[in-house]
Design an enzyme around this catalytic site. Structure first.
Site, mmCIF file in Angstrom:
data_model
loop_
_atom_site.group_PDB
_atom_site.id
_atom_site.type_symbol
_atom_site.label_atom_id
_atom_site.label_comp_id
_atom_site.label_asym_id
_atom_site.label_seq_id
_atom_site.Cartn_x
_atom_site.Cartn_y
_atom_site.Cartn_z
ATOM 1 N N SER A 27 1.538 -27.537 -5.841
ATOM 2 C CA SER A 27 0.523 -28.382 -5.197
ATOM 3 C C SER A 27 0.731 -28.431 -3.692
ATOM 4 O O SER A 27 -0.003 -29.118 -2.988
ATOM 5 C CB SER A 27 0.560 -29.791 -5.786
ATOM 6 N N ASN A 114 7.348 -39.124 -9.577
ATOM 7 C CA ASN A 114 6.175 -39.829 -10.113
ATOM 8 C C ASN A 114 5.856 -41.098 -9.329
ATOM 9 O O ASN A 114 4.685 -41.378 -9.046
ATOM 10 C CB ASN A 114 6.375 -40.151 -11.591
ATOM 11 N N HIS A 160 -43.093 -45.637 -2.547
ATOM 12 C CA HIS A 160 -43.541 -44.364 -3.139
ATOM 13 C C HIS A 160 -43.919 -43.351 -2.061
ATOM 14 O O HIS A 160 -44.761 -42.481 -2.286
ATOM 15 C CB HIS A 160 -44.749 -44.550 -4.067
ATOM 16 N N SER A 281 -33.604 -21.576 14.742
ATOM 17 C CA SER A 281 -33.718 -20.554 13.705
ATOM 18 C C SER A 281 -33.437 -19.202 14.343
ATOM 19 O O SER A 281 -33.790 -18.965 15.497
ATOM 20 C CB SER A 281 -35.140 -20.584 13.138
ATOM 21 N N LYS A 287 -38.428 -23.253 16.126
ATOM 22 C CA LYS A 287 -37.769 -24.197 15.228
ATOM 23 C C LYS A 287 -36.693 -25.041 15.883
ATOM 24 O O LYS A 287 -35.940 -24.591 16.735
ATOM 25 C CB LYS A 287 -37.125 -23.449 14.054
ATOM 26 N N ASN A 289 -34.160 -27.656 13.914
ATOM 27 C CA ASN A 289 -33.919 -28.136 12.547
ATOM 28 C C ASN A 289 -32.967 -29.341 12.505
ATOM 29 O O ASN A 289 -32.000 -29.394 13.264
ATOM 30 C CB ASN A 289 -33.344 -26.997 11.702
ATOM 31 N N GLU A 294 -29.835 -33.168 7.131
ATOM 32 C CA GLU A 294 -29.910 -32.424 5.864
ATOM 33 C C GLU A 294 -28.549 -32.338 5.189
ATOM 34 O O GLU A 294 -28.424 -32.463 3.965
ATOM 35 C CB GLU A 294 -30.453 -31.008 6.116
ATOM 36 N N TYR A 321 2.856 -40.789 -16.548
ATOM 37 C CA TYR A 321 2.479 -39.666 -15.698
ATOM 38 C C TYR A 321 2.173 -38.431 -16.535
ATOM 39 O O TYR A 321 2.861 -38.138 -17.509
ATOM 40 C CB TYR A 321 3.617 -39.342 -14.705
ATOM 41 N N GLN A 326 -1.775 -34.665 -10.785
ATOM 42 C CA GLN A 326 -1.551 -33.920 -9.541
ATOM 43 C C GLN A 326 -2.882 -33.533 -8.884
ATOM 44 O O GLN A 326 -2.958 -33.376 -7.671
ATOM 45 C CB GLN A 326 -0.727 -32.663 -9.834
HETATM 46 N N1 ARG Z 1 3.349 -32.679 -7.166
HETATM 47 C C1 ARG Z 1 3.383 -33.624 -8.222
HETATM 48 C C2 ARG Z 1 2.096 -34.487 -8.173
HETATM 49 O O1 ARG Z 1 1.375 -34.385 -7.229
HETATM 50 C C3 ARG Z 1 4.600 -34.450 -8.185
HETATM 51 C C4 ARG Z 1 4.957 -35.104 -9.471
HETATM 52 C C5 ARG Z 1 5.714 -34.211 -10.401
HETATM 53 N N2 ARG Z 1 6.196 -34.983 -11.493
HETATM 54 C C6 ARG Z 1 6.649 -34.440 -12.617
HETATM 55 N N3 ARG Z 1 7.000 -35.248 -13.567
HETATM 56 N N4 ARG Z 1 6.726 -33.146 -12.770
HETATM 57 O O2 ARG Z 1 1.762 -35.214 -9.088
#
Ligand code: ARG
Length: 461
Positions: A27, A114, A160, A281, A287, A289, A294, A321, A326
């Site tokens: 992540s 967590n 309307h 445009s 144009k 715009n 939008e 968790y 994530q």
């Molecule tokens: N990158 C993880 C998240 O955003 C961290 C938590 C990972 N926890 C675990 N029990 N593997 O949630």
């Protein structure tokens, strides 16, 4: 030592993760932007561990100095991420351990990723929310300034998308400020939800050490601590509150955008957008715009999708968790970034637009916008409202059939509609707006009172 010791969880494993698993599981690309909050949270945690005597004070000092160095590297852009850095928490701890050795290995005492990740996320959200509260206030102030300037500009009000009754342009613009007032309240609600510290909840069951949760919470700007560790690490309600705020704000900006798109058409011609907030445009030389408006119209859908995305991600999850959680940051960051782009652009568009008071005022006089005022006048003469409504309706039908407006009604027209001998009252747009002299109405004094009221509210945000 066996297995992959470069990872936080290496001890249990003899094999290494597959590339495909790592690619899915990592992540870091998303959560690396929380590095400030992660380091801040870790420094508070380590200080608390030292003060409680859970780790030695020289270790706490070494951790603090090491984290300060990690922070400086992040700040300077010299921090080097390693291939095994699964997320920002792993990266910071890995680097700290390179710098501070065994002291660094003591940082995670009494803590889990967590409780760490949701703590970081709530802090990040609070910080972003503060800046956005200011940006909402700027849009509100821009609308209020334009309302003051156009207190005497009249414009058709629509239902309307059919012309209904004249209103003051100020009144129309202020309607959006009241929407923003509620958006602001929703943002504050989300901030309060994000002010309860999950830190000290551990992986799910709390901490076996004598952690001082209040101490760390206070240092990190939380006002209290979560009363249930499983709820703390397994819930994302505060993020949902923020995303609900963002989705509703998105809808309001979308509606405001739609008004400006329509008002700026050649067919309507009520507003001319500044060059700085319009595009041309590539093919059509004439144009100009209304892109800002939008895009605001379109982004409501994206913000709603972010809300629904997180709701769907958390629905059906057993406690506590789960890795599903994530994905929460994907939705949170996307919504926050979208709002950050929209608000200043909309503020600029509103502040610089030229409202064509001439076109608005004359549109407000045309057609049948005073039909209800005429019916109301008959009620004043003793007519039951339903009869008045019917007679004025008949008059409108006859006039509309020959392409005339209410102002063109002759004595014969009136007689044909059953209104013979009636002396027409003042049916100007000004008389119409002035007759709505009730709180929330369009009379000048009422709209001025409304401006003072909302101005005071916005000043108090
Ligand atoms: N990158 C993880 C998240 O955003 C961290 C938590 C990972 N926890 C675990 N029990 N593997 O949630």
């Amino acid at each position: 030592m066996s297995g992959d010791t470069s990872r936080l969880w290496g001890g249990r494993f003899t094999g290494t993760p597959a590339e495909a698993f790592e690619a899915l599981n990592a992540s870091l690309p998303v959560d690396r932007r929380m590095w400030r909050e992660d380091i801040q949270g870790s420094r508070a945690h380590a200080r608390m561990l030292g003060q409680q005597g859970i780790i030695r004070s020289d270790d706490a000092t070494a951790i603090d100095a090491g984290l300060a160095q990690v922070e400086a590297e992040m700040e300077a852009g010299t921090f080097v991420f390693a291939p095994g850095d699964e997320d920002i928490h792993t990266a910071v701890e890995r680097r700290l351990t390179e710098i501070a050795g065994d002291a660094g290995r003591r940082l995670h005492t009494g803590r889990s990723r967590n409780d760490q990740v949701i703590t970081d996320t709530l802090m990040w959200m609070r910080g972003r929310g503060e800046a956005q509260a200011a940006a909402i206030a700027e849009l509100a102030q821009a609308l209020i300034a334009r309302a003051r300037e156009h207190i005497d500009t009249l414009v058709p009000g629509y239902t309307h998308l059919q012309r209904a009754q004249p209103v003051r342009l100020a009144h129309h613009l202020l309607a959006y400020v009241w929407m923003l007032d509620r958006d602001y309240a929703r943002l504050r609600f989300a901030r309060d939800a994000a002010s309860v510290s999950p830190l000290g909840s551990g992986a799910l069951a709390g901490s076996g050490f004598h952690v001082d949760r209040d101490l760390a919470a206070r240092e990190l700007g939380f006002t209290s601590v979560t009363p249930n560790s499983m709820d703390a690490v397994g819930s994302r309600d505060a993020l949902v509150d923020y995303l609900a705020f963002a989705a509703q704000l998105g809808v309001h900006l979308s509606r405001l955008g739609a008004e400006f798109v329509w008002w700026s058409t050649d067919e309507v011609g009520f507003v001319v957008l500044d060059d700085a907030y319009s595009s041309g445009s590539s093919m059509l030389p004439q144009k100009k715009n209304p892109d800002v408006a939008e895009l605001a119209r379109a982004r409501a859908s994206r913000l709603a999708a972010d809300l629904v995305g997180l709701l769907g991600t958390t629905a059906g999850l057993p406690l506590a968790y789960n890795k599903d959680l994530q994905d929460d940051k994907h939705y949170l960051f996307d919504a926050a970034d979208t709002i950050d782009l929209l608000l200043p652009a909309m503020t600029g568009m509103v502040a610089t637009a030229v409202f064509r008071a001439d076109a608005m005022n004359s549109a407000a006089e045309e057609g049948f916008l005073a039909a209800t005022d005429l019916a109301d006048h008959l009620v004043g003469e003793g007519w039951p409202f339903r009869r008045a409504h019917e007679a004025v309706g008949a008059l409108v039908r006859a006039l509309a059939d020959r392409g005339a407006g209410l102002a063109d009604a002759t004595a014969e027209d009136l007689a044909a509609a059953g209104l013979g001998g009636l002396a027409l009252p003042d049916l100007t747009a000004l008389a119409s707006v002035e007759s709505k002299d009730v709180p929330g109405g369009t009379a000048r004094a009422q709209v001025l009172a409304q401006i003072s009221l909302i101005e005071r509210r916005v000043a108090g945000w």
